[in-house]
Design a protein around this motif. Structure first.
Motif, mmCIF file in Angstrom:
data_model
loop_
_atom_site.group_PDB
_atom_site.id
_atom_site.type_symbol
_atom_site.label_atom_id
_atom_site.label_comp_id
_atom_site.label_asym_id
_atom_site.label_seq_id
_atom_site.Cartn_x
_atom_site.Cartn_y
_atom_site.Cartn_z
ATOM 1 N N VAL A 171 9.850 -0.710 9.500
ATOM 2 C CA VAL A 171 8.325 0.143 8.870
ATOM 3 C C VAL A 171 8.957 1.636 8.731
ATOM 4 C CG1 VAL A 171 6.070 0.653 9.313
ATOM 5 C CG2 VAL A 171 6.527 -1.339 9.913
ATOM 6 N N PHE A 172 9.921 2.015 9.449
ATOM 7 C CA PHE A 172 9.757 3.454 9.669
ATOM 8 C C PHE A 172 10.440 4.017 8.112
ATOM 9 C CE2 PHE A 172 8.527 6.015 12.880
ATOM 10 C CZ PHE A 172 7.183 5.746 13.634
ATOM 11 N N GLY A 173 12.002 2.753 8.014
ATOM 12 C CA GLY A 173 12.561 2.945 7.071
ATOM 13 C C GLY A 173 11.641 3.004 5.586
ATOM 14 N N LEU A 174 10.623 2.004 5.214
ATOM 15 C CA LEU A 174 9.640 2.695 4.256
ATOM 16 C C LEU A 174 9.107 3.487 4.035
ATOM 17 C CD1 LEU A 174 8.295 -1.213 4.637
ATOM 18 C CD2 LEU A 174 9.673 -0.680 2.379
ATOM 19 N N LEU A 175 8.652 4.491 5.080
ATOM 20 C CA LEU A 175 7.574 5.161 5.137
ATOM 21 C C LEU A 175 8.496 6.750 4.740
ATOM 22 C CD1 LEU A 175 5.694 5.927 8.847
ATOM 23 C CD2 LEU A 175 5.129 5.169 5.622
ATOM 24 N N PHE A 176 10.786 6.633 5.026
ATOM 25 C CA PHE A 176 10.968 7.174 4.647
ATOM 26 C C PHE A 176 11.593 7.650 3.085
ATOM 27 C CE2 PHE A 176 11.548 8.015 9.468
ATOM 28 C CZ PHE A 176 11.355 9.729 9.375
ATOM 29 N N GLN A 177 12.109 6.135 2.712
ATOM 30 C CA GLN A 177 12.308 5.338 1.271
ATOM 31 C C GLN A 177 11.333 6.367 0.269
ATOM 32 O OE1 GLN A 177 12.547 1.154 0.541
ATOM 33 N NE2 GLN A 177 13.109 1.372 -0.687
ATOM 34 N N ARG A 178 10.284 6.419 0.910
ATOM 35 C CA ARG A 178 8.852 6.422 -0.528
ATOM 36 C C ARG A 178 8.493 8.098 -0.382
ATOM 37 N NH1 ARG A 178 3.637 6.876 -2.088
ATOM 38 N NH2 ARG A 178 3.374 8.288 -2.807
ATOM 39 N N SER A 217 11.205 10.132 0.120
ATOM 40 C CA SER A 217 13.101 10.717 -0.333
ATOM 41 C C SER A 217 12.828 10.130 -2.486
ATOM 42 C CB SER A 217 14.121 9.437 -0.037
ATOM 43 O OG SER A 217 14.254 9.191 0.065
ATOM 44 N N LEU A 218 12.236 8.966 -2.272
ATOM 45 C CA LEU A 218 12.491 8.172 -4.014
ATOM 46 C C LEU A 218 10.742 9.114 -4.334
ATOM 47 C CD1 LEU A 218 12.943 4.952 -3.046
ATOM 48 C CD2 LEU A 218 14.774 6.729 -4.301
ATOM 49 N N SER A 219 9.768 8.945 -4.316
ATOM 50 C CA SER A 219 8.475 9.815 -4.656
ATOM 51 C C SER A 219 7.036 10.035 -3.485
ATOM 52 C CB SER A 219 7.880 8.573 -5.400
ATOM 53 O OG SER A 219 7.164 8.264 -4.684
ATOM 54 N N LYS A 220 7.892 11.680 -3.297
ATOM 55 C CA LYS A 220 6.576 11.996 -2.416
ATOM 56 C C LYS A 220 5.956 12.715 -3.062
ATOM 57 C CE LYS A 220 9.620 16.227 -1.310
ATOM 58 N NZ LYS A 220 10.380 16.874 -0.310
ATOM 59 N N THR A 221 4.603 12.784 -2.562
ATOM 60 C CA THR A 221 3.385 13.559 -3.316
ATOM 61 C C THR A 221 3.051 14.203 -2.107
ATOM 62 O OG1 THR A 221 2.124 11.838 -2.917
ATOM 63 C CG2 THR A 221 2.946 11.281 -4.596
ATOM 64 N N PRO A 222 2.014 15.056 -2.476
ATOM 65 C CA PRO A 222 1.064 16.193 -1.523
ATOM 66 C C PRO A 222 0.758 14.894 -0.740
ATOM 67 C CG PRO A 222 1.244 16.856 -3.656
ATOM 68 C CD PRO A 222 1.616 16.322 -3.575
ATOM 69 N N LYS A 223 -0.442 14.000 -1.301
ATOM 70 C CA LYS A 223 -1.506 13.150 -0.735
ATOM 71 C C LYS A 223 -0.471 12.696 0.224
ATOM 72 C CE LYS A 223 -3.376 9.521 -2.499
ATOM 73 N NZ LYS A 223 -3.419 8.517 -1.970
ATOM 74 N N TYR A 224 0.667 12.038 -0.469
ATOM 75 C CA TYR A 224 1.951 11.195 0.716
ATOM 76 C C TYR A 224 2.146 11.908 2.414
ATOM 77 C CZ TYR A 224 4.986 8.006 2.754
ATOM 78 O OH TYR A 224 5.854 7.311 3.418
ATOM 79 N N ILE A 225 2.701 13.035 1.670
ATOM 80 C CA ILE A 225 3.299 14.191 3.254
ATOM 81 C C ILE A 225 2.514 14.583 4.103
ATOM 82 C CG2 ILE A 225 3.846 16.675 3.172
ATOM 83 C CD1 ILE A 225 6.287 16.612 0.342
ATOM 84 N N MET A 265 0.701 -1.222 -0.261
ATOM 85 C CA MET A 265 0.125 -0.183 -0.132
ATOM 86 C C MET A 265 0.783 1.045 -0.308
ATOM 87 S SD MET A 265 -2.814 -0.764 0.111
ATOM 88 C CE MET A 265 -2.698 -2.450 -0.982
ATOM 89 N N ILE A 266 2.197 1.046 0.518
ATOM 90 C CA ILE A 266 2.363 2.761 0.986
ATOM 91 C C ILE A 266 3.581 2.287 -0.145
ATOM 92 C CG2 ILE A 266 5.492 2.007 2.075
ATOM 93 C CD1 ILE A 266 1.854 3.999 3.744
ATOM 94 N N ALA A 267 3.687 1.490 -1.062
ATOM 95 C CA ALA A 267 4.583 2.103 -1.998
ATOM 96 C C ALA A 267 3.399 2.946 -3.184
ATOM 97 C CB ALA A 267 4.839 0.620 -2.590
ATOM 98 N N SER A 268 2.244 2.939 -3.198
ATOM 99 C CA SER A 268 1.570 2.803 -4.361
ATOM 100 C C SER A 268 1.212 4.092 -4.050
ATOM 101 C CB SER A 268 -0.068 1.672 -4.637
ATOM 102 O OG SER A 268 -0.721 2.566 -4.598
ATOM 103 N N LYS A 269 1.094 5.642 -5.320
ATOM 104 C CA LYS A 269 0.481 6.634 -5.033
ATOM 105 C C LYS A 269 -1.182 6.916 -4.785
ATOM 106 C CE LYS A 269 4.551 8.647 -8.154
ATOM 107 N NZ LYS A 269 4.965 9.110 -9.225
#
Length: 975
Positions: A773-780, A782-790, A740-744
């Motif tokens: 879990v936190f590592g995955l959150l920070f990876q996303r 840094s790699l592809s943040k969107t306004p919704k994700y932020i 889920m967290i990998a998907s915009k």
């Protein structure tokens, strides 16, 4: 997968099996193809099969459809999920090298599918990744082969038609300019050459059919290229194009006339498209079009007068009438219509003939009731004569109200007098009269409220009393069904104008028509009842509540269920929606009917699950079931076991047989049942039997399943975390979180799942996984943040601070990378906090930030101390400034029953209104976040005496004043 003869034959065999009527043959073949489509060379193998002339045509067409759907599903899938590209780069390049040539030399049946595939690829790759496409297409104009030219034009039409409705943007302008620079002149040259060929081949009927077919496509491409703005090239060449359009409107080629009364021929298609084109120019570019206006009005008028009432001319007449409506709306052309004689002629020769019901309409009413309803009350009659005539009447009555009143008044008198002379024979006159009044009186309205603005000159309640209610009161409900339908529609359309008293008198009559034999009549009756029951007054209270509806409830509910047994209405969406609405209004007063209704609803569900074909009916069926569960279980929570007993066998059948259309609904229903059980003991065994299946990756690949499955898994976590721990399924749930967290598109679902895990899962087992879990959150991030994700990550970290502490958050983040907590504060919290939109989420962020400021010692350490006043500054901004709305932040606003048509066939998630999850305020004890900040700062000042003034000193004076105001309101002091 190699491109070999053996593989081609194998693929052909599977494609043949996908055409089988037997689901036991068809479904395994579909699944096998789906599982192999991601292998390299699969699309190339498909293209080779499509190109194989000796292969059976049915198989080639199946291959072309499979290829188009493959492109829809996979070409841009990686752009959403940030996952791996599903199509190998070499396959992409080979497809783009082969497809245009293959499309152009393929038979028509294949050409259409391949053309659609080109336009889907073009939508994503053209022009940046496929700049050579236009040049490759334009080159073929010189081939002289009109089958090839028409293939190019069809592709250009498919590729450019999105210009008609896309929002303006710089990227779109640049793309259109790129196309115009390469296409505008060759298209104009092709128009002139083709117009010349119509004369050269005037005695060759076959050649003329192809040539005129080309002109239709040229005109369609012209429409698309002119839709956004008037291109300079076309403005400079208006004489050429408008001259051609005038000739095309006047063209009458005897050899191209069709003997068919229903299906339009190429000449009808050509004139229809010309009318669309001139309508566009009259609407958007009337200044430039002005010199040509009068000759087109004359040409269109002459065309309308001589065009007969056959069905094949419907689209032509509709667009011609739309053109006259557009012209009549324009202030500087109104002089054309000022003359009362001309208005009378328009009424006599154009309006009334096209308002009259024709034998072909009556045939549709009798033989294709669904099509009649779709055209008549669902607004899809945009291309019908009646709709266009109604629009013209509306335009004329708005702009020439006094003159039109006299003319239409006379016609209305004539029509009604004719009906009175012999109602049985002249009922069509009254039907026309009702249509005339409806279009003449209407000034504006909405789908939700019907017509809400009307002409003051037309006495609608009086017309209703004299002409409509007598029709509804006739004892025989099956008499003259077309007129019955028109009368019911009148009540439905003007419901907001007629007033509660008139509607209350009409309601029993509408209910009385539910058993009518005509599907149109009983559908209109059900639809009208449903729409009347949704009406609300100025205070937003339901106009027809249980007190008003109660006396009619028995007849209404029994009538609606009986209607579902009538021929042709077994899956009538209007009836099912009316059942749902009746239960919603009656609430607990519907309990006496549940004993009969629920077994019937379960029986219907069992039946439709065998072959789901009516998505709207199915949606309202599940809505009704969800509503029934809520009503009954509100009165008696233990009744949930009776629902489970009745519904579980059906749900298990749907899941076992993989009936994809129903799965999102089943997951929502299971969530409703589980949520009703909350607090009443452990989850029953049948649910646990399903649980391992819910973690199956295949289920999560279907977009429609994601939201309801997340909710269902969360319900299991909330009520059965100990059992999940015993089953050892935490890793499976965390795997879903990672997906889920990998998907915009679905990252917000990942945050929701994670919050539920932290809230209800045993902390001892979840804590060791948090670093990963936190590592995955920070990876996303840094790699592809969107306004919704932020926004999502800020809300989640705020939740974590509230649930555990700011200290634990800082420690965990700094373990991943020293100093990273400071980066989170600096680059995410402080700068982006204001972009969180939803009220409850803003409250959570406010409380989380307050706890960081007042309960987190780490915030006072040297490396983080500088962030303290800045975070407070951002928090005050969060309180005092409106949310910063940014594109891409809104999620799940309103789920429809359909998705992006370019996304390939995917069952969409449609949220059941009556199965909405209960919104829980996790901070219900904090009623005012501003006061919470003030009191927290006050406690902080007391516990750490003397430190606060220094922390507050960098704040600007106006922010200090705002803070003081919060303290005054909370009755506390911080200094």
């Amino acid at each position: 997968m190699e491109v070999t003869e053996a593989n081609l034959q194998l693929l052909a065999g599977y494609l043949q099996q996908t055409l089988s009527a037997d689901p036991n043959v068809r479904r395994p073949a579909e699944k096998l193809l789906e599982s192999t489509e991601l292998q390299q060379n699969y699309p190339i193998l498909l293209l080779n099969l499509i190109d194989k002339a000796q292969m059976d045509m049915t198989t080639r067409v199946a291959g072309a459809i499979a290829f188009k759907n493959y492109v829809k599903r996979n070409w841009a899938a990686h752009l959403d999920s940030d996952g791996p590209d599903r199509i190998h780069e070499s396959d992409r390049n080979t497809i783009k090298t082969l497809i245009v040539t293959l499309m152009l030399h393929s038979p028509v049946a294949l050409q259409k599918q391949l053309s659609d595939a080109v336009s889907i690829i073009g939508k994503h790759d053209f022009p940046k990744k496929w700049p050579q496409l236009i040049d490759e297409m334009v080159e073929r104009f010189a081939s002289g082969d009109f089958n090839v030219i028409n293939g190019v034009l069809q592709t250009a039409h498919s590729l450019f038609k999105r210009y008609r409705f896309e929002f303006k943007s710089q990227a779109l302008w640049e793309e259109i300019k790129f196309v115009l620079d390469r296409m505008a002149k060759p298209l104009t040259d092709l128009l002139q050459a083709t117009m010349q060929l119509t004369k050269v081949h005037e005695n060759n009927a076959e050649a003329l059919k192809v040539i005129y077919g080309s002109l239709v496509l040229v005109n369609k491409v012209f429409f698309s290229l002119n839709s956004q703005d008037l291109p300079e090239f076309f403005e400079d060449n208006m004489n050429t194009w408008m001259g051609a359009f005038i000739q095309q409107l006047a063209a009458d080629v005897p050899s191209l006339r069709t003997g068919d009364d229903e299906d339009a021929g190429v000449l009808e298609h050509l004139r229809t498209q010309v009318c669309e084109n001139i309508c566009l120019y009259a609407k958007k570019y009337d200044e430039e079009f002005k010199p040509f206006m009068e000759q087109f009005v004359t040409a269109v008028w002459e065309l309308l007068v001589k065009t007969s009432l056959q069905t094949k001319y419907d689209a032509l007449v509709s667009h011609a009438l739309q053109f006259l409506s557009v012209v009549a709306e324009r202030q500087h052309y109104q002089s054309i219509f000022e003359n009362p004689e001309i208005l009378a002629q328009i009424c006599d020769k154009v309006v009334i003939p096209n308002l009259d019901i024709r034998p072909s309409d009556e045939e549709i009413f009798e033989d294709s009731p669904e099509e009649y309803i779709r055209r008549d009350i669902e607004g899809s009659d945009i291309d019908t004569r009646r709709r266009a005539a109604c629009d013209l009447v509306k335009t004329l009555s708005i702009n020439f109200e006094q003159k039109i009143f006299g003319i239409f008044g006379q016609y209305l008198e004539i029509l009604l007098t004719k009906y009175k002379e012999n109602p049985a024979a002249n009922w069509r006159s009254k039907d026309t009269a009702i249509y005339l009044v409806t279009s003449w009186a209407s000034r504006g309205g909405t789908q939700k409220h019907g017509i809400t603005q009307t002409s003051e000159l037309v006495p609608l309640p009086e017309f209703c009393a004299q002409q409509i209610i007598p029709e509804l009161e006739r004892p025989n409900i099956n008499e003259i069904p077309v007129l019955k339908a028109a009368a019911i529609k009148y009540v439905m359309v003007f419901r907001s104008i007629l007033g509660p008293q008139v509607l209350a008198n009409c309601l029993p009559q509408l209910i009385r028509h539910l058993p009518a034999e005509s599907p149109v009549v009983h559908s209109y009756a059900a639809c009208s009842v449903e729409k009347i029951l949704t009406m609300r007054d100025a205070s937003n209270a339901v106009v027809f509540g249980p007190q008003v509806l109660g006396p009619h409830a028995t007849q209404l509910i029994s009538g609606l269920f009986a209607t579902l047994s009538l021929p042709g209405s077994g899956e009538n969406e209007y009836v099912m929606k009316a059942i749902m609405r009746s239960f919603a209004v009656l609430q607990s007063a519907s309990m006496p009917f549940m004993g009969v209704a629920l077994p019937r609803l379960t029986e219907i569900l069992t039946q439709v699950a065998k072959n789901p074909s009516r998505p709207h009916f199915n949606h309202y069926l599940f809505e009704t079931l969800a509503l029934s569960i809520k009503i009954v279980c509100q009165a008696d929570a233990s009744a949930v076991s009776s629902f489970e007993e009745a519904l579980f066998p059906v749900f298990q059948g749907i899941l076992q047989q993989d009936i994809v259309e129903f799965m999102p609904y089943v997951f929502q229903m299971l969530s409703v049942l589980l949520e009703v059980r909350e607090g009443s003991g452990s989850i029953p065994e049948p649910y646990w039997a399903l649980f391992p299946c819910l973690l199956s990756p295949a289920l999560w690949d279907r977009t429609g399943n994601v939201t309801p499955l997340i909710r269902l898994i969360s319900a299991f976590i909330k009520q059965g975390s100990a059992q999940i721990q015993a089953l050892g399924k935490l890793s499976g749930i965390l795997g879903i979180f990672q997906k889920m967290i990998a998907s915009k598109a679905n990252d917000h679902e990942g945050f929701y799942l994670l919050q539920n895990l932290l809230s209800y899962y045993p902390a001892a087992e979840i804590q060791p996984n948090l670093r990963q879990v936190f590592g995955l959150l920070f990876q996303r991030l840094s790699l592809s943040k969107t306004p919704k994700y932020i926004s999502g990550i800020i809300v989640f970290f705020s939740f974590y601070v509230i649930k555990y502490s700011g200290g634990q958050l800082a420690q965990l983040i700094d373990e991943i990378q020293p100093g990273m907590f400071g980066m989170l504060l600096d680059r995410v919290f402080i700068t982006e906090m204001g972009k969180v939109l939803k009220e409850q989420e803003r409250k959570m962020v406010a409380v989380g930030a307050t706890k960081l400021l007042t309960e987190t010692p780490e915030m006072l350490q040297p490396q983080y101390g500088a962030f303290w006043p800045r975070l407070l500054h951002s928090l005050i901004d969060l309180f005092e400034r409106p949310p910063e709305k940014l594109k891409g932040l809104e999620i799940g606003e309103s789920a429809g029953v359909a998705e992006d048509p370019e996304a390939g066939y995917q069952v969409a998630f449609a949220q059941l209104t009556h199965a909405q999850p209960n919104q829980q305020d996790q901070l219900a004890e904090i009623t005012d976040a501003r006061q919470f900040l003030a009191t927290s700062l006050s406690k902080f000042a007391q516990s750490r005496a003397g430190e606060l003034p220094a922390l507050l000193s960098p704040l600007e004076p106006e922010y200090k004043q705002v803070l003081q105001k919060y303290c005054d309101q909370a009755g506390v002091r911080i200094a």
